[in-house]
Write a protein that holds these residues in place. Structure first.
Motif, PDB file in Angstrom:
ATOM      1  N   VAL A 158     -11.548  -1.247  -1.602  1.00 61.70           N
ATOM      2  CA  VAL A 158     -10.232  -1.800  -1.287  1.00 61.70           C
ATOM      3  C   VAL A 158     -10.164  -2.085   0.210  1.00 61.70           C
ATOM      4  CG1 VAL A 158      -9.175   0.511  -1.139  1.00 61.70           C
ATOM      5  CG2 VAL A 158      -7.726  -1.507  -1.410  1.00 61.70           C
ATOM      6  N   ILE A 195     -10.671  -5.358  -4.066  1.00 65.82           N
ATOM      7  CA  ILE A 195      -9.231  -5.132  -4.145  1.00 65.82           C
ATOM      8  C   ILE A 195      -8.693  -5.368  -2.737  1.00 65.82           C
ATOM      9  CG2 ILE A 195      -7.411  -3.434  -4.588  1.00 65.82           C
ATOM     10  CD1 ILE A 195      -9.516  -1.950  -6.360  1.00 65.82           C
ATOM     11  N   SER A 207      -6.842  -8.291  -6.921  1.00 65.46           N
ATOM     12  CA  SER A 207      -8.272  -8.004  -7.047  1.00 65.46           C
ATOM     13  C   SER A 207      -8.905  -9.086  -7.899  1.00 65.46           C
ATOM     14  CB  SER A 207      -8.494  -6.634  -7.690  1.00 65.46           C
ATOM     15  OG  SER A 207      -8.426  -6.719  -9.104  1.00 65.46           O
ATOM     16  N   TRP A 250      -7.882   0.693  -8.366  1.00 61.88           N
ATOM     17  CA  TRP A 250      -6.743  -0.226  -8.430  1.00 61.88           C
ATOM     18  C   TRP A 250      -5.443   0.547  -8.647  1.00 61.88           C
ATOM     19  CZ3 TRP A 250      -4.941  -4.982  -7.567  1.00 61.88           C
ATOM     20  CH2 TRP A 250      -3.774  -5.376  -8.229  1.00 61.88           C
TER      21      TRP A 250
END
Length: 294
Positions: A158, A195, A207, A250
């Motif tokens: 991320v 992400i 994402s 996520w």
């Protein structure tokens, strides 16, 4: 016609973080956070404090500033170590469940080495923020390394850029990012295969597997140094717990983003801010809100 993103609704997932009576720190995960170059150690300490208070089993800081690589009297729970050019060996020995890199990282040769080692670390969630994003924006080699990792390990990285960092990654202006935030986050996802959390008013998350969603919580009091650092630490903490509590990166990211913004709103509703709202206050409010939701 532009389609408005769906509203982030992740706090209902907090229930998965509830702990059984027999659980120990190993069930809550081990996080290594890397950053804190000279003059910027506070950024990493803030990220570490967020990680600690949001429930990680171990919080280890690999700090680049030699003057700050000592025990924190106010938070002795933080395991603070001096980052060295043996970072590959250090990470292999630590065997973290999650690595977060970027708060106060700087752009030194050691910073680049730490980022390279992080991107090479296999099979765990990574949180990449701040100067780590700036380094990637300036290095085709680091960008390619990120892309290759995400092709091999989808859903395990991320990125958390603010609009300025997003603009550097996309080679456009901050104003262009802000004029079309949904378009910008889609470009960031396509470029990085990660992400992406595009911070700012109505923070967006997207994402390769998920269309953009927006967080409607939050207020202008969050526009202060350190707020992004505590989001990085919070994502890392929840992701570390999620490994053994049925939450993927996520979902962990969504929880952290919404919890972060909701905690800031809660403080404003109590008369704490928006002017003068601090990241340290927000960390404690996030912890309180998290436990209320369990």
């Amino acid at each position: 016609m532009t389609i408005k993103p769906a509203t982030l609704d992740a706090l209902k997932l907090v229930q998965f973080l509830e702990r059984e009576a027999s659980e120990h720190k190993g069930n809550a995960g081990k996080v290594v956070l890397i950053g804190g170059a000279p003059g910027m150690a506070g950024a990493l300490i803030l990220a570490g404090n967020a990680c600690l208070h949001l429930g990680a089993g171990w919080t280890i800081l690999e700090i680049l500033d030699p003057a700050s690589a000592r025990a924190d009297i106010d938070h002795p729970e933080l395991m603070i170590r001096l980052a060295t050019d043996n970072i590959h060996e250090t990470l292999n020995a630590a065997q973290p469940d999650v690595i977060a890199i970027g708060p106060g990282l700087g752009k030194s040769a050691l910073a680049i080495q730490c980022l390279g080692a992080t991107l090479s670390y296999p099979d765990i969630p990574l949180v990449i923020d701040a100067d780590a994003l700036n380094l990637i924006s300036e290095s085709p080699e680091l960008l390619e390394k990120l892309q290759v990792r995400n092709q091999a390990l989808p859903g395990l990285t991320v990125l958390t850029p603010h609009p300025g960092e997003a603009a550097k990654l996309l080679k456009i202006t901050t104003e262009e990012v802000q004029s079309d935030r949904v378009g910008a986050i889609k470009q960031l996802v396509e470029l990085t295969q990660s992400i992406v959390v595009l911070k700012g008013q109505h923070t967006l998350i997207a994402s390769p597997q998920h269309p953009p969603v927006q967080c409607l919580a939050g207020n202008p009091g969050m526009g202060t140094g350190g707020m992004g650092d505590i989001l990085t630490g919070s994502i890392a903490a929840i992701a570390a717990q999620g490994i053994r509590h049925q939450l993927d990166l996520w979902q962990a990211t969504g929880i952290a983003v919404e919890l972060h913004a909701s905690a800031a709103d809660s403080l404003v509703n109590k008369g704490i801010g928006p002017i003068g709202l601090t990241p340290s206050e927000t960390i404690l409010e996030m912890r309180a809100l998290l436990n209320k939701l369990l």
